[in-house]
Design a protein around this motif. Structure first.
Motif, PDB file in Angstrom:
ATOM      1  N   LYS A   1      -1.389 -82.393 -21.374  1.00  0.00           N
ATOM      2  CA  LYS A   1      -2.180 -83.036 -20.318  1.00  0.00           C
ATOM      3  C   LYS A   1      -3.669 -82.693 -20.443  1.00  0.00           C
ATOM      4  O   LYS A   1      -4.524 -83.587 -20.449  1.00  0.00           O
ATOM      5  CB  LYS A   1      -1.670 -82.586 -18.938  1.00  0.00           C
ATOM      6  N   SER A   2      -3.949 -81.403 -20.575  1.00  0.00           N
ATOM      7  CA  SER A   2      -5.358 -81.017 -20.708  1.00  0.00           C
ATOM      8  C   SER A   2      -5.963 -81.610 -21.978  1.00  0.00           C
ATOM      9  O   SER A   2      -7.109 -82.065 -21.977  1.00  0.00           O
ATOM     10  CB  SER A   2      -5.476 -79.492 -20.749  1.00  0.00           C
ATOM     11  N   SER A   3      -5.203 -81.595 -23.037  1.00  0.00           N
ATOM     12  CA  SER A   3      -5.707 -82.151 -24.293  1.00  0.00           C
ATOM     13  C   SER A   3      -6.073 -83.611 -24.131  1.00  0.00           C
ATOM     14  O   SER A   3      -7.099 -84.067 -24.654  1.00  0.00           O
ATOM     15  CB  SER A   3      -4.653 -81.997 -25.393  1.00  0.00           C
TER      16      SER A   3
ATOM     17  N   PHE B   1     -12.419 -78.193 -14.944  1.00  0.00           N
ATOM     18  CA  PHE B   1     -11.480 -77.532 -15.843  1.00  0.00           C
ATOM     19  C   PHE B   1     -10.331 -76.882 -15.092  1.00  0.00           C
ATOM     20  O   PHE B   1     -10.391 -76.641 -13.888  1.00  0.00           O
ATOM     21  CB  PHE B   1     -12.209 -76.474 -16.667  1.00  0.00           C
ATOM     22  N   GLN B   2      -9.296 -76.602 -15.885  1.00  0.00           N
ATOM     23  CA  GLN B   2      -8.090 -76.007 -15.308  1.00  0.00           C
ATOM     24  C   GLN B   2      -8.380 -74.637 -14.698  1.00  0.00           C
ATOM     25  O   GLN B   2      -7.932 -74.333 -13.612  1.00  0.00           O
ATOM     26  CB  GLN B   2      -7.037 -75.891 -16.407  1.00  0.00           C
ATOM     27  N   LYS B   3      -9.161 -73.827 -15.439  1.00  0.00           N
ATOM     28  CA  LYS B   3      -9.556 -72.527 -14.895  1.00  0.00           C
ATOM     29  C   LYS B   3     -10.986 -72.642 -14.407  1.00  0.00           C
ATOM     30  O   LYS B   3     -11.840 -73.138 -15.127  1.00  0.00           O
ATOM     31  CB  LYS B   3      -9.472 -71.436 -15.975  1.00  0.00           C
TER      32      LYS B   3
ATOM     33  N   LEU C   1      -9.911 -84.385 -13.337  1.00  0.00           N
ATOM     34  CA  LEU C   1      -9.621 -83.151 -12.609  1.00  0.00           C
ATOM     35  C   LEU C   1      -8.376 -82.506 -13.193  1.00  0.00           C
ATOM     36  O   LEU C   1      -7.287 -83.071 -13.131  1.00  0.00           O
ATOM     37  CB  LEU C   1      -9.388 -83.450 -11.124  1.00  0.00           C
ATOM     38  N   ASP C   2      -8.555 -81.318 -13.786  1.00  0.00           N
ATOM     39  CA  ASP C   2      -7.420 -80.624 -14.382  1.00  0.00           C
ATOM     40  C   ASP C   2      -6.924 -79.566 -13.395  1.00  0.00           C
ATOM     41  O   ASP C   2      -7.489 -78.481 -13.292  1.00  0.00           O
ATOM     42  CB  ASP C   2      -7.849 -79.990 -15.709  1.00  0.00           C
ATOM     43  N   GLU C   3      -5.871 -79.890 -12.691  1.00  0.00           N
ATOM     44  CA  GLU C   3      -5.319 -79.009 -11.656  1.00  0.00           C
ATOM     45  C   GLU C   3      -6.407 -78.462 -10.735  1.00  0.00           C
ATOM     46  O   GLU C   3      -6.655 -77.260 -10.702  1.00  0.00           O
ATOM     47  CB  GLU C   3      -4.553 -77.859 -12.300  1.00  0.00           C
TER      48      GLU C   3
HETATM   49 MG   LIG Z   1      -3.633 -77.783 -18.988  1.00  0.00          MG
END
Ligand SMILES: [Mg+2]
Ligand SMILES: Nc1ncnc2c1ncn2[C@@H]1O[C@H](COP(=O)(O)OP(=O)(O)OP(=O)(O)O)[C@@H](O)[C@H]1O
Lengths: 253, 441
Positions: free
Chosen positions: A45-47, A93-95, A173-175
């Motif tokens: 997903k992030s990729s 980003f996710q983080k 939007l990543d999480e």
């Molecule tokens: Mg991810």
């Protein structure tokens, strides 16, 4: 359906000689809609998001095949400037990754890059972004404090504010709510709902209820492919694929 | 029987042992430093603080009495500085105690005179009128000195604590603030001090931009190819090359090569007298810049590598170009690491002597490497350096025993200078750290 704002065609990605991380991705994103991407950890997903703003090109050895059209134009075209693309396709980003600067400077970073110099306009836009990200009330008195002093959830909202400050057309939007309490999560969801009027949003989430609540369209990813892509109601109530049903009902591997 | 929660294994647990080993190492290191400092201070003391003047006489008739200050006391022999009052006598005298039955007294009225042209003299005070100081030498002969030619005089054996302190302070000021002439009668280290500081600062101006830019290229642009790795390994190893090799290299490249060429092009009218084609300040600074370049590159690169990938990506994702990311984010965040590089470079450069002897430092330079017009530095001039002074006084001068206190005093000054320069860089780094490093934990 009018012309999709983003159209992914036969996209494949690999981070080196190993097996491809993304395979044969086909996806059309409707303008002013929210698309949720769900799927197990490591499914790519992030990729996929990082392909959309060409951020994946920063990874050495990343190889992309296929094409992505943005407003009818290939983002990999020879004349495309990736920095302009990234101004128009924002990303969270996710983080949470705030800059080691003050809260104000974090949000103003993108605005300054875009050439905004007037302190008054900067102040105004920073305030609006922070308001939209539901962080303003908590930081209004300490805009000059280091971003690092914020809590994890506050940092997450800060990076959202940072991304929307430059008013991109598409927001990835990543999480965005992974470390937020239910109330802040709700605020973010409201934000997504509001932003939808002007922007196109892609949101990755592990939270099925959230996906069902905020999105118009949903894609289920597994092992680098999109197993099913449909409008959200259909995908959650009446999935075509067994794998999708297993995943959303929690019976997945 | 149950074990309970009691400590296992008695008093000496492994944890404590580890702690004690570490603490022991620290104590040992600190003790070493402290001992060094104390030795420097003690040995340098005779250079500055007033020491007593003694009178040695023997019961044997064929031995003449001696009046002066102890330079070194080795047990079997005493090395005495008896001044220049009797020009026919050697200034430094070695008194063998063996079989002489020496009797040492401390004459109340012993006097120390610093003569403007001749130097240090010791005698026994007789009296003073408006124009002359009268004293007798060790053989009882009276000498009258014109007070106009005497810098200062005092009675070392009857000083109060306050007088003693003020003489010490005056001596230190003289030592730091005055230049020495050629030879052992030299007064102070001012020219060497200025030379050292100017040279280090000039080196900093050369090495920092060069090293930082090179490191940025290596880390940000060069990629991770075979060639990059080779270059990086090469740079790291350059730091290990003995400094005298840099000296030889600087002599060949800068002095004869570049300097000779400059002379041929710009100063052809005064050839064969060299201007830049001989060792000088510019070449010394450049040589040291070359010497410390690897240190700066390595430190900067390590700083660059410590910046989290995630915030660099955040910058790109906001539409920053590579250059914008570098200038707005990466370089400010790396500033403390650059300061670390600078600290290491200064520490290394300020202590180097060997390469400098080849490219610009001399035992005695008639003037400071400064000038009134732009660029304010006499770049082509030879200059003096504390480290070289130490070497020269300690090992090259004719009466190196007499110079011992001076050697230690000079060493102490060099020590303080290096600590001060480093302290400056550390303070700068501390400020930068506070500003930028919050998220780099
Ligand atoms: Mg991810
Ligand atoms: N920079 C990289 N180099 C090599 N492999 C990578 C890199 N980034 C991701 N991968 C691999 O690509 C695959 C997909 O990763 P990705 O981060 O896209 O998953 P994800 O769906 O976002 O998972 P999660 O829900 O845990 O965030 C994983 O197997 C991961 O190991």
């Amino acid at each position: 359906m009018t012309q999709p704002i983003i159209e992914i065609k036969d996209l494949a990605l690999s981070y080196g000689p190993q097996q491809a991380v993304l395979n044969n991705i086909q996806l059309s994103l409707e303008r002013n809609s929210v698309t949720a991407i769900i799927g197990a950890s490591g499914s790519g997903k992030s990729s996929l998001l990082r392909c959309l703003n060409r951020l994946v090109e920063l990874t050495p050895n990343a190889r992309i095949t296929g094409d992505i059209m943005f407003e009818g134009e290939s983002i990999f075209g020879a004349r495309v400037d990736p920095t302009i693309l990234r101004q128009r396709i924002g990303m969270v980003f996710q983080k949470p990754n705030p800059f080691p600067m003050s809260i104000f400077e974090n949000v103003a970073y993108g605005l300054r890059l875009a050439g905004e110099k007037s302190p008054r306009v900067l102040q105004e836009k920073v305030e609006q972004a922070l308001l939209a990200a539901a962080l303003w009330d908590e930081v209004r008195d300490r805009l000059d404090a280091q971003a690092a002093v914020l809590s994890g959830g506050q940092q997450q909202r800060l990076v959202i504010a940072r991304a929307i400050a430059v008013e991109p057309e598409v927001l990835l939007l990543d999480e965005p709510a992974s470390s937020l309490d239910p109330i802040s999560t709700l605020r973010i969801e409201e934000l997504i709902y509001r932003l939808k009027q002007d922007f196109t949003i892609v949101v990755v989430t592990h939270n099925m209820q959230q996906a069902a609540r905020v999105s118009d369209w949903a894609a289920f990813m597994h092992d680098g492919t999109i197993v099913e892509y449909d409008n959200t109601t259909t995908l959650f109530t009446n999935p075509r694929e067994v794998r999708t049903e297993d995943y959303i009902t929690g019976r997945f591997g | 029987m149950t074990q309970g929660l009691d400590k296992q294994g008695g008093i000496w647990r492994f944890d404590d042992a580890v702690m004690f080993f570490c603490a022991g190492a620290l104590v040992l290191s600190l003790a070493g430093l402290l001992i060094m400092l104390v030795i420097l201070l003690v040995q340098a003391k005779p250079q500055w603080s007033p020491m007593p003047v003694y009178y040695w006489s023997s019961e044997r008739n064929d031995v003449e009495p001696v009046l002066g200050q102890v330079v070194v006391n080795t047990g079997a022999a005493i090395v005495v500085d008896q001044g220049v009052l009797q020009p026919s006598d050697p200034r430094i005298l070695r008194l063998n105690k063996q079989g002489l039955q020496l009797v040492r007294t401390k004459p109340e009225r012993a006097v120390l005179v610093q003569h403007g042209t001749m130097g240090r003299m010791y005698g026994v005070y007789q009296g003073v009128d408006d124009s002359h100081l009268a004293m007798v030498d060790r053989r009882g002969l009276e000498h009258r000195l014109d007070l106009g030619e005497v810098d200062y005089w005092y009675l070392p054996n009857q000083l109060s604590a306050f007088e003693s302190l003020s003489i010490t302070i005056r001596n230190v000021m003289t030592f730091l603030g005055q230049g020495g002439g050629p030879g052992a009668g030299a007064q102070g280290v001012y020219p060497a001090l200025v030379g050292t500081v100017v040279m280090v600062l000039l080196m900093t101006i050369f090495v920092m931009p060069l090293g930082v830019l090179a490191a940025i290229y290596l880390h940000e642009y060069a990629g991770e190819g075979y060639l990059t790795r080779l270059i990086r390994t090469g740079v790291h190893n350059l730091a290990a090359i003995p400094s005298v090799i840099y000296g030889v290299f600087g002599l060949g490249l800068f002095v004869y090569g570049v300097g000779g060429e400059i002379d041929r092009v710009f100063y052809a009218n005064i050839l064969p007298t060299p201007t830049f084609g001989e060792p000088g300040l510019l070449w010394a600074s450049l040589t040291l810049a070359l010497l410390t370049l690897p240190v700066v590159i390595v430190a900067t690169e390590e700083g660059l590598a410590r910046i989290p990938r995630s915030i660099i990506e955040a910058s790109y994702a906001l539409g920053a170009t590579r250059a914008e990311t570098l200038l707005k984010l990466v370089v400010p965040l790396t500033a403390p690491a650059m300061m670390t590089g600078l600290i290491l470079a200064i520490a290394r450069a300020a202590g180097e002597v060997a390469p400098l002897m080849l490219v610009g430092v001399v035992e005695y330079a008639p003037s400071l490497p400064l000038q009134a017009e732009f660029p304010f530095l006499a770049l082509d001039q030879k200059f003096m350096h504390l480290g070289y002074q130490i070497y020269d006084l300690g090992f090259q001068s004719v009466d190196s025993t007499a110079a011992q206190a001076r050697v230690y005093a000079t060493a102490l000054v060099l020590f303080v200078i290096v600590v001060a320069l480093n302290g400056l860089a550390v303070a700068l780094r501390h400020r930068l750290n506070r500003r930028y490093q919050d998220l780099l934990r």
